[in-house]
Design a protein around this motif. Sequence first.
Motif, PDB file in Angstrom:
ATOM      1  N   ALA A  33       0.881  -1.061   0.041  1.00 47.31           N
ATOM      2  CA  ALA A  33      -0.014  -0.056   0.007  1.00 47.31           C
ATOM      3  C   ALA A  33       0.752   1.233  -0.068  1.00 47.31           C
ATOM      4  N   GLU A  34       2.096   1.135   0.933  1.00 48.87           N
ATOM      5  CA  GLU A  34       2.833   2.635   0.810  1.00 48.87           C
ATOM      6  C   GLU A  34       3.419   2.673  -0.671  1.00 48.87           C
ATOM      7  N   LEU A  35       3.861   1.715  -1.289  1.00 46.68           N
ATOM      8  CA  LEU A  35       4.450   1.822  -2.526  1.00 46.68           C
ATOM      9  C   LEU A  35       3.301   2.093  -3.398  1.00 46.68           C
ATOM     10  N   LEU A  36       2.107   1.632  -3.493  1.00 46.56           N
ATOM     11  CA  LEU A  36       1.072   2.060  -4.209  1.00 46.56           C
ATOM     12  C   LEU A  36       0.890   3.650  -4.119  1.00 46.56           C
ATOM     13  N   ALA A  37       0.762   4.064  -2.821  1.00 46.13           N
ATOM     14  CA  ALA A  37       0.479   5.468  -2.452  1.00 46.13           C
ATOM     15  C   ALA A  37       1.535   6.403  -3.224  1.00 46.13           C
ATOM     16  N   ALA A  38       2.749   5.850  -3.194  1.00 41.02           N
ATOM     17  CA  ALA A  38       4.056   6.546  -3.898  1.00 41.02           C
ATOM     18  C   ALA A  38       3.634   6.891  -5.508  1.00 41.02           C
ATOM     19  N   ARG A  39       3.304   5.727  -6.031  1.00 36.86           N
ATOM     20  CA  ARG A  39       2.838   5.650  -7.283  1.00 36.86           C
ATOM     21  C   ARG A  39       1.617   6.591  -7.755  1.00 36.86           C
ATOM     22  N   LEU A  40       0.820   6.833  -7.013  1.00 33.71           N
ATOM     23  CA  LEU A  40      -0.395   7.502  -7.109  1.00 33.71           C
ATOM     24  C   LEU A  40      -0.301   9.084  -6.826  1.00 33.71           C
ATOM     25  N   GLY A  41       0.962   9.227  -6.123  1.00 37.29           N
ATOM     26  CA  GLY A  41       1.023  10.535  -5.630  1.00 37.29           C
ATOM     27  C   GLY A  41       0.953  11.876  -6.530  1.00 37.29           C
ATOM     28  N   GLY A  42       1.040  11.456  -7.742  1.00 36.12           N
ATOM     29  CA  GLY A  42       1.056  12.812  -8.654  1.00 36.12           C
ATOM     30  C   GLY A  42      -0.494  12.916  -9.321  1.00 36.12           C
ATOM     31  N   VAL A  43      -1.239  12.036  -8.843  1.00 35.94           N
ATOM     32  CA  VAL A  43      -2.668  12.103  -9.370  1.00 35.94           C
ATOM     33  C   VAL A  43      -3.438  13.239  -8.493  1.00 35.94           C
ATOM     34  N   ASN A  44      -4.205  13.954  -8.868  1.00 40.01           N
ATOM     35  CA  ASN A  44      -5.192  15.032  -8.125  1.00 40.01           C
ATOM     36  C   ASN A  44      -6.565  14.319  -8.122  1.00 40.01           C
ATOM     37  N   PHE A  45      -6.600  13.446  -7.190  1.00 41.73           N
ATOM     38  CA  PHE A  45      -7.941  12.862  -7.036  1.00 41.73           C
ATOM     39  C   PHE A  45      -9.086  13.905  -6.526  1.00 41.73           C
ATOM     40  N   ASP A  46     -10.205  13.653  -7.326  1.00 39.69           N
ATOM     41  CA  ASP A  46     -11.323  14.371  -6.798  1.00 39.69           C
ATOM     42  C   ASP A  46     -12.115  13.613  -5.597  1.00 39.69           C
ATOM     43  N   ALA A  47     -12.019  12.153  -5.700  1.00 41.18           N
ATOM     44  CA  ALA A  47     -12.821  11.491  -4.673  1.00 41.18           C
ATOM     45  C   ALA A  47     -12.234  10.130  -4.398  1.00 41.18           C
ATOM     46  N   ALA A  48     -12.630   9.567  -3.390  1.00 46.52           N
ATOM     47  CA  ALA A  48     -12.187   8.169  -3.370  1.00 46.52           C
ATOM     48  C   ALA A  48     -12.990   7.463  -2.295  1.00 46.52           C
ATOM     49  N   TRP A  49     -13.283   6.010  -2.514  1.00 50.33           N
ATOM     50  CA  TRP A  49     -14.020   5.446  -1.831  1.00 50.33           C
ATOM     51  C   TRP A  49     -13.539   3.903  -1.443  1.00 50.33           C
ATOM     52  N   HIS A  50     -13.715   3.485  -0.394  1.00 46.24           N
ATOM     53  CA  HIS A  50     -12.978   2.158  -0.022  1.00 46.24           C
ATOM     54  C   HIS A  50     -13.974   1.037   0.435  1.00 46.24           C
ATOM     55  N   SER A  51     -13.870  -0.268   0.324  1.00 45.88           N
ATOM     56  CA  SER A  51     -14.948  -1.369   0.791  1.00 45.88           C
ATOM     57  C   SER A  51     -14.644  -1.147   2.398  1.00 45.88           C
ATOM     58  N   PRO A  52     -15.761  -1.121   2.977  1.00 47.06           N
ATOM     59  CA  PRO A  52     -15.958  -1.226   4.619  1.00 47.06           C
ATOM     60  C   PRO A  52     -15.019  -2.135   5.275  1.00 47.06           C
ATOM     61  N   LEU A  70      -6.915  14.018   0.392  1.00 50.49           N
ATOM     62  CA  LEU A  70      -7.491  12.855   0.004  1.00 50.49           C
ATOM     63  C   LEU A  70      -8.544  12.197   1.416  1.00 50.49           C
ATOM     64  N   GLU A  71      -9.725  12.285   1.284  1.00 54.23           N
ATOM     65  CA  GLU A  71     -10.428  11.557   2.209  1.00 54.23           C
ATOM     66  C   GLU A  71     -11.307  10.506   1.917  1.00 54.23           C
ATOM     67  N   PRO A  72     -10.742   9.169   1.737  1.00 56.71           N
ATOM     68  CA  PRO A  72     -11.624   8.161   1.400  1.00 56.71           C
ATOM     69  C   PRO A  72     -12.862   7.810   2.248  1.00 56.71           C
ATOM     70  N   GLU A  73     -13.768   7.729   1.501  1.00 57.72           N
ATOM     71  CA  GLU A  73     -15.173   7.155   2.259  1.00 57.72           C
ATOM     72  C   GLU A  73     -15.587   5.921   2.007  1.00 57.72           C
ATOM     73  N   PRO A  74     -15.974   5.065   3.087  1.00 58.65           N
ATOM     74  CA  PRO A  74     -16.444   3.681   2.998  1.00 58.65           C
ATOM     75  C   PRO A  74     -17.629   3.455   1.917  1.00 58.65           C
ATOM     76  N   SER A  75     -17.591   2.437   1.396  1.00 58.13           N
ATOM     77  CA  SER A  75     -19.221   2.442   0.452  1.00 58.13           C
ATOM     78  C   SER A  75     -19.354   0.826   0.536  1.00 58.13           C
ATOM     79  N   ALA A  76     -20.630   0.786   0.779  1.00 59.85           N
ATOM     80  CA  ALA A  76     -21.057  -0.736   0.988  1.00 59.85           C
ATOM     81  C   ALA A  76     -21.208  -1.187  -0.455  1.00 59.85           C
ATOM     82  N   LEU A  77     -21.106  -0.623  -1.518  1.00 58.46           N
ATOM     83  CA  LEU A  77     -21.290  -0.997  -3.082  1.00 58.46           C
ATOM     84  C   LEU A  77     -19.742  -1.670  -3.469  1.00 58.46           C
ATOM     85  N   LEU A  78     -18.746  -1.513  -2.555  1.00 55.09           N
ATOM     86  CA  LEU A  78     -17.460  -2.116  -2.751  1.00 55.09           C
ATOM     87  C   LEU A  78     -17.195  -3.063  -1.833  1.00 55.09           C
ATOM     88  N   PHE A  79     -18.038  -3.513  -0.903  1.00 52.14           N
ATOM     89  CA  PHE A  79     -17.808  -4.873  -0.359  1.00 52.14           C
ATOM     90  C   PHE A  79     -17.296  -6.122  -1.358  1.00 52.14           C
TER      91      PHE A  79
END
Length: 201
Positions: A33-52, A70-79
């Motif tokens: 996850a840390e390496l992925l975060a570094a990979r995505l660091g240049g992207v200006n995200f408008d929104a983020a969601w995650h499985s609960p 970035l403030e990811p929000e939980p979404s039951a649609l991603l379970f």
Amino acid sequence: MTHHLYLVRHGEQLDAEYGVADGALSPRGRRQAELLAARLGGVNFDAAWHSPLQRAAETADIIAAKMPALEPEPSALLFDCVPSGPAPETPSAYDPFFKSFTPDEVEAGRAQMADAAAEFLRGGARGDRHELLITHNFVIGWFVREALGAPDWRWVSVNQAHCGLTVLSQKPGRPWNLVVHNDVAHLPAELRTGLPEVYGI
């Protein structure tokens, strides 16, 4: 004007090989996850969601720690779910896998992913938009299948490594485009886990 959807599978879960349904990330999963975060660091995200589920929520927390805005929000649609059952043309090699789920589980997954597609593949973005979804292998397989218009059962043959990156994009009036699938260039060989050989699919 392009809508970009970044699909990420959670990092490796601790003790998943022992049949634990959910739990914390393993040390290797946290590094993924840390390496992925570094990979995505240049992207200006408008929104983020995650499985609960915990493994996805912890992956989202690690990524968000590297991106203060970035403030990811939980979404039951991603379970985690099983998006569909087999079809008459599904190869018999998949029979043992599909038979391990009940009809109720399959129907619940089908309904969930219909709602998820309506929510996240809705299109119609005004201006360039970048959205991040941190979820599960089967869910990402379904999104890719849906974007390409493949038969329902084909999600089972679309697999992602832990913290692999899949990107879909759509321009107004055009179908979704698969930009990249299961990109693991940010992970060294020893961190590339979770592929089908591990799970026997």
